[in-house]
Scaffold this active site. Structure first.
Site, PDB file in Angstrom:
ATOM      1  CB  SER A 110      79.114  55.451 -43.102  1.00 44.59           C
ATOM      2  OG  SER A 110      78.879  56.842 -42.952  1.00 44.59           O
ATOM      3  CD  GLU A 242      81.116  56.077 -49.371  1.00 44.82           C
ATOM      4  OE1 GLU A 242      80.255  56.854 -49.823  1.00 44.82           O
ATOM      5  OE2 GLU A 242      81.204  55.801 -48.169  1.00 44.82           O
ATOM      6  CG  HIS A 309      77.009  57.207 -47.608  1.00 48.70           C
ATOM      7  ND1 HIS A 309      78.391  57.080 -47.597  1.00 48.70           N
ATOM      8  CD2 HIS A 309      76.633  57.392 -46.312  1.00 48.70           C
ATOM      9  CE1 HIS A 309      78.824  57.196 -46.350  1.00 48.70           C
ATOM     10  NE2 HIS A 309      77.792  57.386 -45.568  1.00 48.70           N
TER      11      HIS A 309
END
Length: 339
Positions: A110, A242, A309
């Protein structure tokens, strides 16, 4: 040449809050994660930023950067894992002393993926995109996520293989409070290709969360061309990407931005992890974004892979040479820690 750290048994884990800290609302979850690491035989060294909370970050960028520098220089610390991701890690990049960093693993994803990518691009030190500390707080860890230990313990010059998960956490899957596992893996996993065919790819891994890493394009922290020339001698790059919260139009804009910046030059293919975001906009779907990118770059594109995620996730090493194979929806990732 890429420099690969190696995790040793019983290592000291340094925890510094490079993005979000553990505020009062999340302190119990963080303390549980620390306890699990101690149960697994690791020692834990907590930084001063860990229990701080300053609006959308743990502490000012300078404080976070200086604490990170200190942990990277501390010879007693063998691995750094931030508590979790967040929003404003980018503020600390200017305070990191990249020229003085010692080779040791930094693990996370992230917002942390920005730190990982910047370190590898600037220094050639391999970094690890995988579970955050908070994702490892379960009494037991699923067979995909638990591979972080084996990956980081792989000696330089060796290789490590990971297999696609059997199931992932589907939309709306709540946590089962009676389960010893943190994630509720209830949906069959299928790795997919835009072409619909089995695919085999090779290249040097680079990547992270698109929402975050796109912001270093054109800065001293995002010089992919420098990395390619100085550390991998022009070998093809295999991007893994992502998204957390982007709608499909923003995802498309970000990928085109990367293309214009030359990030996809000398690229052998692109891997996309699962996302809980990527909401369609005016009927434009994520799969269509992937197809458009594959057609214009004339590159193979795989998606719904085990990182990002939507748990569980593999541990992918920035800088490692990788071979990825997809056959009938099942996938294999082999990473080589050399050169």
């Amino acid at each position: 040449m890429i420099t690969y750290p190696m995790l040793k048994p019983g290592a000291v884990i340094g925890v510094t809050a490079s993005s979000f800290g553990a505020d009062e609302q999340h302190r119990e979850l963080f303390d549980e994660a620390v306890g699990r690491m101690k149960e697994r035989g690791y020692q834990v060294s907590l930084g001063q930023t860990v229990y701080k909370h300053d609006k959308a970050r743990s502490a000012p960028g300078r404080e976070r950067g200086m604490e990170f520098n200190g942990m990277m220089l501390d010879e007693t610390i063998g691995l750094i894992i931030p508590p979790w991701g967040g929003e404003l890690l980018i503020e600390m990049l200017e305070f990191i002393d990249f020229d003085q960093l010692r080779p040791k693993w930094v693990l996370g994803f992230s917002d942390i993926s920005l730190l990982l990518l910047a370190i590898t691009l600037r220094t050639g030190i391999a970094t690890a995109h995988g579970p955050s500390l908070g994702d490892l707080r379960g009494e037991k860890t699923d067979e995909t996520s638990i591979m972080w230990q084996e990956v980081l313990s792989t000696p330089p010059g060796s290789s490590i293989v990971q297999q696609s998960s059997h199931k992932h956490q589907g939309a709306g899957a709540g946590t089962d409070s009676t389960s010893p596992y943190l994630f509720n893996l209830n949906t069959p996993t299928l790795w997919k290709s835009v072409s619909g065919q089995d695919v085999s790819l090779k290249g040097r891994l680079l990547g992270g969360c698109i929402d975050i890493i796109r912001h270093i394009i054109g800065t001293p922290y995002g010089n992919v061309q420098y990395f390619s020339r100085h550390f991998i001698q022009g070998e093809p790059i295999l991007w893994y990407l992502e998204s957390c919260e982007l709608n499909t139009a923003d995802l498309r804009r970000s990928l085109v931005h990367m293309k214009y910046a030359g990030w996809f030059d000398n690229c052998s293919g692109i891997l996309f992890g699962r996302s809980g975001g990527n909401q369609p906009l005016y009927g434009y779907t994520t799969e269509e974004v992937y197809r458009d990118l594959a057609e214009e770059l004339q590159l193979p594109v795989l998606y719904d892979l085990d990182f990002g995620h939507v748990p569980p996730q593999m541990t992918l090493v920035n800088g490692a040479y990788a071979e990825v194979e997809v056959t009938g929806g099942r996938g294999t990732l082999k990473q080589y820690f050399h050169g």
